[in-house]
Design a protein around this motif. Sequence first.
Motif, PDB file in Angstrom:
ATOM      1  N   HIS A  53      35.168  73.483   4.011  1.00 58.09           N
ATOM      2  CA  HIS A  53      35.089  74.937   4.209  1.00 58.09           C
ATOM      3  C   HIS A  53      35.041  75.679   2.874  1.00 58.09           C
ATOM      4  CE1 HIS A  53      36.308  78.966   5.332  1.00 58.09           C
ATOM      5  NE2 HIS A  53      37.412  78.833   4.671  1.00 58.09           N
ATOM      6  N   VAL A  54      35.998  75.392   2.001  1.00 54.09           N
ATOM      7  CA  VAL A  54      36.086  76.169   0.761  1.00 54.09           C
ATOM      8  C   VAL A  54      34.896  75.874  -0.144  1.00 54.09           C
ATOM      9  CG1 VAL A  54      37.577  76.783  -1.154  1.00 54.09           C
ATOM     10  CG2 VAL A  54      38.578  76.111   0.992  1.00 54.09           C
ATOM     11  N   THR A  55      34.449  74.605  -0.143  1.00 55.47           N
ATOM     12  CA  THR A  55      33.293  74.256  -0.976  1.00 55.47           C
ATOM     13  C   THR A  55      32.052  75.032  -0.558  1.00 55.47           C
ATOM     14  OG1 THR A  55      32.959  72.381   0.467  1.00 55.47           O
ATOM     15  CG2 THR A  55      34.016  71.956  -1.619  1.00 55.47           C
ATOM     16  N   MET A  56      31.929  75.296   0.755  1.00 58.73           N
ATOM     17  CA  MET A  56      30.781  76.082   1.232  1.00 58.73           C
ATOM     18  C   MET A  56      30.764  77.458   0.553  1.00 58.73           C
ATOM     19  SD  MET A  56      28.804  74.609   3.289  1.00 58.73           S
ATOM     20  CE  MET A  56      29.044  72.985   2.661  1.00 58.73           C
ATOM     21  N   TRP A  57      31.942  78.090   0.504  1.00 66.39           N
ATOM     22  CA  TRP A  57      31.994  79.438  -0.081  1.00 66.39           C
ATOM     23  C   TRP A  57      31.731  79.417  -1.577  1.00 66.39           C
ATOM     24  CZ3 TRP A  57      31.648  83.961   2.126  1.00 66.39           C
ATOM     25  CH2 TRP A  57      31.851  84.004   3.498  1.00 66.39           C
ATOM     26  N   PHE A  58      32.277  78.390  -2.261  1.00 69.34           N
ATOM     27  CA  PHE A  58      32.033  78.301  -3.695  1.00 69.34           C
ATOM     28  C   PHE A  58      30.540  78.108  -3.948  1.00 69.34           C
ATOM     29  CE2 PHE A  58      35.836  78.028  -6.387  1.00 69.34           C
ATOM     30  CZ  PHE A  58      36.809  78.190  -5.428  1.00 69.34           C
ATOM     31  N   SER A  59      29.934  77.180  -3.188  1.00 67.71           N
ATOM     32  CA  SER A  59      28.502  76.930  -3.384  1.00 67.71           C
ATOM     33  C   SER A  59      27.707  78.178  -3.065  1.00 67.71           C
ATOM     34  CB  SER A  59      28.027  75.801  -2.478  1.00 67.71           C
ATOM     35  OG  SER A  59      28.880  74.719  -2.569  1.00 67.71           O
ATOM     36  N   MET A  60      28.131  78.882  -2.010  1.00 63.52           N
ATOM     37  CA  MET A  60      27.412  80.100  -1.655  1.00 63.52           C
ATOM     38  C   MET A  60      27.418  81.086  -2.813  1.00 63.52           C
ATOM     39  SD  MET A  60      28.161  82.968   1.219  1.00 63.52           S
ATOM     40  CE  MET A  60      29.170  83.957   0.165  1.00 63.52           C
ATOM     41  N   PHE A  61      28.581  81.262  -3.444  1.00 63.06           N
ATOM     42  CA  PHE A  61      28.628  82.226  -4.540  1.00 63.06           C
ATOM     43  C   PHE A  61      27.807  81.767  -5.735  1.00 63.06           C
ATOM     44  CE2 PHE A  61      31.780  84.827  -2.468  1.00 63.06           C
ATOM     45  CZ  PHE A  61      31.416  86.071  -2.952  1.00 63.06           C
ATOM     46  N   ILE A 116      32.315  70.597  -4.667  1.00 56.54           N
ATOM     47  CA  ILE A 116      31.623  71.868  -4.904  1.00 56.54           C
ATOM     48  C   ILE A 116      30.307  71.608  -5.623  1.00 56.54           C
ATOM     49  CG2 ILE A 116      31.683  74.046  -6.184  1.00 56.54           C
ATOM     50  CD1 ILE A 116      34.669  74.042  -5.892  1.00 56.54           C
ATOM     51  N   LEU A 117      30.378  70.777  -6.667  1.00 61.71           N
ATOM     52  CA  LEU A 117      29.179  70.469  -7.449  1.00 61.71           C
ATOM     53  C   LEU A 117      28.120  69.839  -6.550  1.00 61.71           C
ATOM     54  CD1 LEU A 117      27.902  70.282 -10.285  1.00 61.71           C
ATOM     55  CD2 LEU A 117      28.791  67.957 -10.393  1.00 61.71           C
ATOM     56  N   ALA A 118      28.548  68.855  -5.726  1.00 57.40           N
ATOM     57  CA  ALA A 118      27.576  68.137  -4.899  1.00 57.40           C
ATOM     58  C   ALA A 118      26.918  69.064  -3.897  1.00 57.40           C
ATOM     59  CB  ALA A 118      28.280  66.990  -4.174  1.00 57.40           C
ATOM     60  N   TRP A 119      27.711  69.904  -3.246  1.00 55.32           N
ATOM     61  CA  TRP A 119      27.130  70.824  -2.258  1.00 55.32           C
ATOM     62  C   TRP A 119      26.178  71.798  -2.918  1.00 55.32           C
ATOM     63  CZ3 TRP A 119      26.629  69.337   2.283  1.00 55.32           C
ATOM     64  CH2 TRP A 119      27.634  68.694   2.997  1.00 55.32           C
ATOM     65  N   THR A 120      26.571  72.274  -4.112  1.00 49.77           N
ATOM     66  CA  THR A 120      25.681  73.204  -4.810  1.00 49.77           C
ATOM     67  C   THR A 120      24.354  72.515  -5.139  1.00 49.77           C
ATOM     68  OG1 THR A 120      27.658  74.139  -5.777  1.00 49.77           O
ATOM     69  CG2 THR A 120      25.575  74.889  -6.677  1.00 49.77           C
ATOM     70  N   LEU A 121      24.455  71.268  -5.592  1.00 48.47           N
ATOM     71  CA  LEU A 121      23.229  70.544  -5.930  1.00 48.47           C
ATOM     72  C   LEU A 121      22.361  70.322  -4.697  1.00 48.47           C
ATOM     73  CD1 LEU A 121      24.428  67.875  -8.524  1.00 48.47           C
ATOM     74  CD2 LEU A 121      23.110  69.944  -8.927  1.00 48.47           C
ATOM     75  N   ILE A 122      23.011  69.997  -3.560  1.00 51.78           N
ATOM     76  CA  ILE A 122      22.221  69.797  -2.336  1.00 51.78           C
ATOM     77  C   ILE A 122      21.566  71.118  -1.929  1.00 51.78           C
ATOM     78  CG2 ILE A 122      22.418  69.286   0.126  1.00 51.78           C
ATOM     79  CD1 ILE A 122      24.474  67.138  -0.692  1.00 51.78           C
ATOM     80  N   GLY A 123      22.313  72.210  -2.072  1.00 55.27           N
ATOM     81  CA  GLY A 123      21.720  73.525  -1.810  1.00 55.27           C
ATOM     82  C   GLY A 123      20.528  73.769  -2.706  1.00 55.27           C
ATOM     83  N   TRP A 124      20.675  73.378  -3.963  1.00 54.61           N
ATOM     84  CA  TRP A 124      19.596  73.572  -4.934  1.00 54.61           C
ATOM     85  C   TRP A 124      18.384  72.711  -4.577  1.00 54.61           C
ATOM     86  CZ3 TRP A 124      19.490  77.350  -8.360  1.00 54.61           C
ATOM     87  CH2 TRP A 124      18.460  77.342  -9.289  1.00 54.61           C
ATOM     88  N   TRP A 125      18.668  71.522  -4.057  1.00 56.23           N
ATOM     89  CA  TRP A 125      17.596  70.615  -3.642  1.00 56.23           C
ATOM     90  C   TRP A 125      16.793  71.258  -2.497  1.00 56.23           C
ATOM     91  CZ3 TRP A 125      18.783  64.769  -2.318  1.00 56.23           C
ATOM     92  CH2 TRP A 125      17.592  64.072  -2.231  1.00 56.23           C
ATOM     93  N   ILE A 126      17.533  71.729  -1.488  1.00 53.57           N
ATOM     94  CA  ILE A 126      16.870  72.392  -0.368  1.00 53.57           C
ATOM     95  C   ILE A 126      16.047  73.565  -0.884  1.00 53.57           C
ATOM     96  CG2 ILE A 126      17.225  73.676   1.773  1.00 53.57           C
ATOM     97  CD1 ILE A 126      19.754  72.064   2.207  1.00 53.57           C
ATOM     98  N   PHE A 127      16.639  74.292  -1.842  1.00 50.69           N
ATOM     99  CA  PHE A 127      15.946  75.449  -2.423  1.00 50.69           C
ATOM    100  C   PHE A 127      14.649  75.018  -3.093  1.00 50.69           C
ATOM    101  CE2 PHE A 127      15.463  77.347  -6.724  1.00 50.69           C
ATOM    102  CZ  PHE A 127      14.794  78.491  -6.334  1.00 50.69           C
ATOM    103  N   GLU A 128      14.730  73.934  -3.864  1.00 49.34           N
ATOM    104  CA  GLU A 128      13.547  73.479  -4.599  1.00 49.34           C
ATOM    105  C   GLU A 128      12.420  73.113  -3.630  1.00 49.34           C
ATOM    106  OE1 GLU A 128      13.675  69.855  -7.433  1.00 49.34           O
ATOM    107  OE2 GLU A 128      12.094  69.722  -5.942  1.00 49.34           O
ATOM    108  N   LEU A 129      12.802  72.392  -2.554  1.00 45.00           N
ATOM    109  CA  LEU A 129      11.781  71.987  -1.580  1.00 45.00           C
ATOM    110  C   LEU A 129      11.171  73.199  -0.894  1.00 45.00           C
ATOM    111  CD1 LEU A 129      13.335  68.808   0.027  1.00 45.00           C
ATOM    112  CD2 LEU A 129      11.599  68.982  -1.734  1.00 45.00           C
TER     113      LEU A 129
END
Lengths: 166, 220, 221
Positions: free
Chosen positions: B41-49, B194-207
């Motif tokens: 849960h908390v990692t989602m919010w950190f990655s979101m920010f 947090i780092l991993a979720w952010t990177l996965i978010g970034w991956w989705i973003f890149e695609l």
Amino acid sequence: MTYLRFFALCCLIFSQAPLTAQDSTKASASVLAQAGDTLADLNALNRGILEFQVDLGDSTWYQMSNQGHVILAQDVVEGDRLPHLEIKTKTADNEFYENRIRVLTQQGTLTIHVSSDKIEMATGLRANGKIGVVIAVVFVLFLTLIGLLLYQQQSLRKWEKTQTKT
Amino acid sequence: MHPLWKWMAVLIMAGVIPLAFLGEVSVQVILHETIRNLYWHVTMWFSMFILLGGAVFSGITYLRKQDLDWDLKAALLTQIALVFGLIGIVTGMIWAQFTWGKLWIKDPQLNGAAVTILAYLAYFVLRNSINDPRKKAEISAVYGIFAFVLMVVLVLVLPRLQPVDSLHPGKGGNPSFGKYDLSNDMRLVFYPAILAWTLIGWWIFELSLRIQRLKNTTKA
Amino acid sequence: MKQPSKNILWEWMLLEWKLERRNRTTFQGFLLYMFCIVLVAYQVFGSLSEPNTWTALFWIIMLFSSINAASRSFTNENQGKHLLIHQLIRPGTLILARMLYQMVLNMVLALQGLLLFAVFMGLPEGHWPSFVAVLIAGAAAQAALMTFIAAMAAKSGQGMGLSAILGLPLLVPSLMASAKGSVLAWDGHVWPALGHAGLLVGLCSLSLALGYVLFPYLWTD
């Protein structure tokens, strides 16, 4: 496709729900008390509390009397901060219960919320190895997500190649 | 074949998932085992920010360079951040159900979260209501920056200033993360997560960025 | 190149006022709008003295009045007028002038609201001077935010409907601070209430600064 990826992500996150489920006996109450009032309701709430511990710096066990226990306002109010008290209790059935008492000050009046939970950590789940199933399910979901991303990446690469040719 | 950081995200998550369920956690009143939800849960919010920070950066760069590609980046990053935020809200609701006994309670942090989601839904309403791509890019970049600053005030500053009865750490009378919420074992899982979720978010973003670019070139 | 000076700012605010005076119906319209809502609320609620309900009702009415008042500040500009303004004044100065003008207007509206509430609902017991401080600061913050949002909405060509959708979530921080500060003021906690007023002033200057920096990008056509 995009939505599928998001769906997989959602599944991954939600799959932790079974673990958070606790078979807890819940009870809660709100008591409006004056400074120095007794907490008799704590007794009523958790039938059979014998001893309890208040997190006020010391860790002595107090005997629970029939009248409950007196917590003085000056013990719990530090400046204008709202204190957060934790009370651990032992009951007759030798089960541990944890209670949390939140004390809010409003012009000398204490609002005391008492809630009680029977502690049930997921040790059983971990001991009989069923936790492995949970982890496996989460892993499968996560790998599905990564697989989808990789698949998308490959097809994108092909698409981009045909694009640059034309 | 693939950039290193993608494998890094996968490897980190491969470590995080078993540790999240099996690792040592600090025993907390009320929370008990549910404290493990912290890793989700908390990692989602950190990655979101973090992702929203990227969106604001893209918005600023768009305003400076007037390049529509940066507008596309800002929009996609905001979209992915919004999905992370929605997942964060839902996981938070599940957590609340098991700890506070209700799906939704009156809590400044929760209401801040709801308002953040609303503000970013409004961002997409704004985008959809304008046809001219330049105008759309300009106004949504300005709105994005404005909203981000206000949301930082709302979610990160306001709840800390008010002595209200919040159930989230660091606010009201509750102990903060720093005090004794997180043991060192937990930090070792939490920050990489947090780092991993952010990177996965970034991956989705890149695609999605590449897909959108291709769509734009085929349209043109 | 025209330099932003205090004079231009002041003159422009006066000009806005003159334009508003010429078109009298608008300003009186806002006052009447507020009067009507308060009257409707009075029909529903009757006299109120419980501070929480009073504050909630008051700030919701303030919210709608300020959205109504601010959302028209960029709407009645045709192409020619836009061009004329563009030549007369720098965009940063323009938005500052409009925000400041709107802030003054909103403060007047807020005081009118307080007066109407005092007449119809009655005032809760409490420390009213600190409430007035929170009220003034809150009205200013709302006006500054809403003016900028109205500029965005007007630029998108969608008008008032969009400015409400964009404005409501973004107004929540200031609304929360105002409501909290008001309740504190009615409870007699003077310093915490003034602290919230200070927070609102901070929020207001934040939106002034953001408006000054970001508005030129909206204004280029």
